[in-house]
Design an enzyme around this catalytic site. Sequence first.
Site, mmCIF file in Angstrom:
data_model
loop_
_atom_site.group_PDB
_atom_site.id
_atom_site.type_symbol
_atom_site.label_atom_id
_atom_site.label_comp_id
_atom_site.label_asym_id
_atom_site.label_seq_id
_atom_site.Cartn_x
_atom_site.Cartn_y
_atom_site.Cartn_z
ATOM 1 N N LYS A 70 0.857 -1.173 -0.060
ATOM 2 C CA LYS A 70 0.100 -0.044 -0.024
ATOM 3 C C LYS A 70 0.884 1.291 -0.099
ATOM 4 O O LYS A 70 0.451 2.223 -0.446
ATOM 5 C CB LYS A 70 -0.756 0.091 1.197
ATOM 6 C CG LYS A 70 -1.990 -1.057 1.005
ATOM 7 C CD LYS A 70 -2.942 -1.201 1.954
ATOM 8 C CE LYS A 70 -3.904 -2.279 1.817
ATOM 9 N NZ LYS A 70 -5.007 -2.248 2.659
ATOM 10 N N ALA A 132 0.744 0.712 12.541
ATOM 11 C CA ALA A 132 1.229 1.937 11.753
ATOM 12 C C ALA A 132 1.520 1.719 10.451
ATOM 13 O O ALA A 132 2.112 2.577 9.707
ATOM 14 C CB ALA A 132 2.325 2.820 12.632
ATOM 15 N N ARG A 156 4.463 -2.027 16.769
ATOM 16 C CA ARG A 156 5.815 -2.849 17.389
ATOM 17 C C ARG A 156 7.176 -1.854 17.220
ATOM 18 O O ARG A 156 7.971 -1.722 18.009
ATOM 19 C CB ARG A 156 6.071 -4.026 16.372
ATOM 20 C CG ARG A 156 7.057 -4.927 16.727
ATOM 21 C CD ARG A 156 6.889 -5.909 15.706
ATOM 22 N NE ARG A 156 6.946 -5.790 14.407
ATOM 23 C CZ ARG A 156 6.918 -6.638 13.387
ATOM 24 N NH1 ARG A 156 6.778 -8.027 13.598
ATOM 25 N NH2 ARG A 156 6.928 -6.306 12.218
ATOM 26 N N MET A 219 -8.797 -6.145 11.724
ATOM 27 C CA MET A 219 -8.973 -6.024 10.255
ATOM 28 C C MET A 219 -8.795 -7.398 9.409
ATOM 29 O O MET A 219 -9.302 -7.301 8.103
ATOM 30 C CB MET A 219 -8.010 -4.985 9.646
ATOM 31 C CG MET A 219 -8.322 -3.616 10.124
ATOM 32 S SD MET A 219 -7.167 -2.421 9.275
ATOM 33 C CE MET A 219 -7.440 -1.070 9.971
ATOM 34 N N TYR A 221 -9.653 -11.209 8.345
ATOM 35 C CA TYR A 221 -10.743 -11.867 8.200
ATOM 36 C C TYR A 221 -10.254 -13.341 7.925
ATOM 37 O O TYR A 221 -9.324 -13.678 6.834
ATOM 38 C CB TYR A 221 -11.776 -11.281 7.178
ATOM 39 C CG TYR A 221 -11.312 -11.126 5.979
ATOM 40 C CD1 TYR A 221 -10.638 -9.973 5.433
ATOM 41 C CD2 TYR A 221 -11.237 -12.230 5.034
ATOM 42 C CE1 TYR A 221 -10.159 -9.813 4.272
ATOM 43 C CE2 TYR A 221 -10.838 -12.003 3.590
ATOM 44 C CZ TYR A 221 -10.161 -10.802 3.204
ATOM 45 O OH TYR A 221 -9.840 -10.556 2.071
ATOM 46 N N GLY A 242 -12.533 -8.461 9.982
ATOM 47 C CA GLY A 242 -12.323 -7.338 9.028
ATOM 48 C C GLY A 242 -13.448 -7.570 7.906
ATOM 49 O O GLY A 242 -12.831 -6.798 6.845
#
Length: 275
Positions: A70, A132, A156, A219, A221, A242
């Site tokens: 992403k 994050a 972490r 988030m 699934y 999620g």
Amino acid sequence: MSDPVTDKYCVIGNPIAHSKSPQIHAAYALQTGQDLDYERCLAPVDGFEATVRRLVAEGYRGANVTVPFKLEAARLATRLAPRAAAAGAVNTLVFAGGEIVGDNTDGPGLVADIVRNAGVPLAGKRILLLGAGGAARGALLPLLMENPRQVVIANRTLATADRLAADFAEHADRLAVTAFAAVEGGFDVVINATSASLAADIPPVPPSVFGPGVLALDMMYGNKPTVFMEFAASHGASVRDGLGMLVEQAAEAFLLWRGVRPGTGAVLASMRQDG
Ligand code: NDP
């Protein structure tokens, strides 16, 4: 007259075999009468850009982007929608007019699932955001737009969480950063935006974070509750996976690509039934 060409889309990730996105977009296409194909696309971890260039050359109209690409997708886009620019992360690419437009529908999908599907308003609430990475980045602005009392980010690698909070400095009065072990309870909503569940791992937050009245959303699934959900439930929290977020972010991506917003309720219900 030439035959109409079916528009092609895909979801790019690594791993990708577990993705339910093709099923969701097929259901939306059927529901809205749109002619499109949507498939999974496994990109080598060092081959995201080459994969996108190949898809563009092959005439694909767009793609979703998932773990771990992403942030790279945000760098590759030739233009970013404001919410993707704010997040620095992209989960939806639109290939149009020679441009690669990056957008982010993860956060709106998450908020829609919490507020509308789970019926938990976020205004005035205290939220713990674990992680994050790209998903947490996409979630932060839409969460803040709901006017929570505070969003605490724990990760972490603390420096990554610090960078995320620094990117949203104008909201500093409602943001805090902490290490997992230093998190203290008193949250209304706990969101696991780490990818720990992919490895059946749990961010090591104290159990006191969970309890009755807390909504704990992972988030991730799958066909069974994640270890995070089991842990949170065993300490009294209500849990949610999620899938609702996935269905909601997909509807928002479908709108960007096709100009029509599909209904999500029946699709979510049928996906839950299918397991
Ligand atoms: P990234 O790779 O961008 O980020 C991963 C994050 O998880 C980082 O914060 C990383 O911490 C943390 N992390 C990884 N492993 C562990 C571990 N063992 N213990 C604690 N923290 C860990 O991934 P994304 O942000 O794109 O995705 C995160 C998760 O969200 C994935 O499970 C993904 O499937 C899910 N997701 C679901 C969506 C949906 O629609 N339901 C949409 C988007 C994502 P560090 O910085 O220290 O490396």
